[in-house]
Design a protein around this motif. Structure first.
Motif, PDB file in Angstrom:
ATOM      1  N   ARG A 151       0.821  -1.208   0.000  1.00 17.51           N
ATOM      2  CA  ARG A 151       0.000   0.000   0.000  1.00 17.51           C
ATOM      3  C   ARG A 151       0.858   1.262   0.000  1.00 17.51           C
ATOM      4  O   ARG A 151       0.523   2.252  -0.668  1.00 17.51           O
ATOM      5  CB  ARG A 151      -0.927   0.004   1.207  1.00 17.51           C
ATOM      6  N   VAL A 198      -7.931  -2.449   2.217  1.00 23.36           N
ATOM      7  CA  VAL A 198      -6.546  -2.302   1.762  1.00 23.36           C
ATOM      8  C   VAL A 198      -6.352  -3.021   0.428  1.00 23.36           C
ATOM      9  O   VAL A 198      -5.712  -2.496  -0.492  1.00 23.36           O
ATOM     10  CB  VAL A 198      -5.565  -2.837   2.824  1.00 23.36           C
ATOM     11  N   GLU A 201      -7.752  -0.929  -2.264  1.00 23.60           N
ATOM     12  CA  GLU A 201      -6.886   0.202  -2.585  1.00 23.60           C
ATOM     13  C   GLU A 201      -5.689  -0.244  -3.418  1.00 23.60           C
ATOM     14  O   GLU A 201      -5.303   0.435  -4.386  1.00 23.60           O
ATOM     15  CB  GLU A 201      -6.401   0.862  -1.288  1.00 23.60           C
ATOM     16  N   ILE A 202      -5.109  -1.381  -3.077  1.00 23.57           N
ATOM     17  CA  ILE A 202      -3.955  -1.881  -3.827  1.00 23.57           C
ATOM     18  C   ILE A 202      -4.375  -2.265  -5.247  1.00 23.57           C
ATOM     19  O   ILE A 202      -3.676  -1.979  -6.223  1.00 23.57           O
ATOM     20  CB  ILE A 202      -3.317  -3.080  -3.092  1.00 23.57           C
TER      21      ILE A 202
END
Length: 298
Positions: A151, A198, A201-202
């Protein structure tokens, strides 16, 4: 023709329906509103029995999936899912499951997640093979720590999520269920410390470069997290499913968002309410996975 089951679940028969929870048919169909079954009467009978046993969880599942905007933010979807999940955690159906399960102890297993950096590639593996990589609180913390590397570090251009041993991840560790302090605390833990958010988002940064390689049992939270990845490669012998209804719950690791985005709310509802396992070929046909690898290669 429509059949209304306990919890207000509405099953259409034959003709695809936008309004129904899903449509059952014995004909082959690529319409995401439909599920092809060997026998519609048998499927209705099974669904009727399940919804009668877990009417609250069935109703909440239907509500959450209908409320989801697939084009909306992942955070909004995860929050909605988690609030509903916490409501069910405080309900009688989950309490009944806990009573039937009886006391349980979570075994201590060191290094529940392994992470290895190989140039611009980050390899993350679930590492509780003794329990088919059942997802626990310590595994969540370790996974979040590993994901933070991808991230925050732009030099990571590929992330591969996989599992050691016979399975990718068999879902939440059932021995840990019921150990939350209260539903509000559980909700805050799920939404403030969420691997789903997460991974999402990645994936937004890496696309197919954020990849899950799944095999063996891919159940519950394991399937939900994998579905957030930009590319899912599935072993041809893998068994996928969402078994949470039998606990009086719904998916709670972001699956109402990640799986719905891949296969639509109708087939997601069917997976939850039927509890039926999905084979790799059907998962590929539906778009739940992106490719099938040879046995043992995932």
């Amino acid at each position: 023709m429509n059949v209304e089951l306990a919890g207000g679940v509405l099953v259409a028969l034959g003709t695809p329906s936008e309004e129904a929870t899903f449509t059952l048919t014995e004909a082959l169909s690529d319409d995401r509103r439909t599920v092809t079954v060997a026998s519609v009467p048998d499927a209705v009978a099974d669904l009727t029995a399940r919804c009668l046993r877990w009417p609250q969880a069935a109703a909440v599942c239907d509500d959450v999936l209908r409320a989801l905007d697939p084009a909306g933010t992942t955070f909004a979807g995860v929050v909605t899912e988690s609030l509903a999940y916490s409501t069910l955690q405080a309900g009688g159906e989950f309490a009944r499951w806990l009573s039937e399960r009886g006391p349980a102890r979570v075994p201590e297993i060191g290094d529940p997640v392994e992470a290895q950096r190989d140039g611009d590639r980050l390899l993350i593996r679930f590492n509780r093979p003794q329990r088919h990589n059942a997802f626990s609180t310590d595994a969540r913390a370790a996974l979040l720590e590993a994901l933070e590397v991808a991230r925050l570090d732009p030099s990571v251009t590929e992330l591969v999520l996989s599992g050691n041993g016979p399975s990718f991840c068999s879902g939440g560790d059932l021995a840990e269920f019921g150990t939350f302090a209260d539903p509000a605390s559980a909700h805050l833990a799920r939404t403030r410390h969420s691997p789903a958010l997460v991974l999402d988002e990645i994936t937004a940064r890496l696309g197919p470069g954020c990849r899950a390689e799944i095999h063996g049992q891919v159940q519950g939270s394991g399937l939900e997290m994998a579905a957030f990845c930009g590319w899912v490669q599935c072993d041809r012998e893998a068994v996928l499913g969402l078994p949470e209804l039998e606990l009086g719950l719904i998916p709670g690791a972001g699956g109402t968002v990640s799986i719905t985005r891949r296969i639509g709310r109708w087939r997601t509802a069917y997976l939850v309410l039927s509890g039926r396992p999905l084979d790799a070929a059907t998962a590929l046909e539906w778009g739940l996975v992106d490719a099938i690898s040879p046995t043992g290669a995932a």
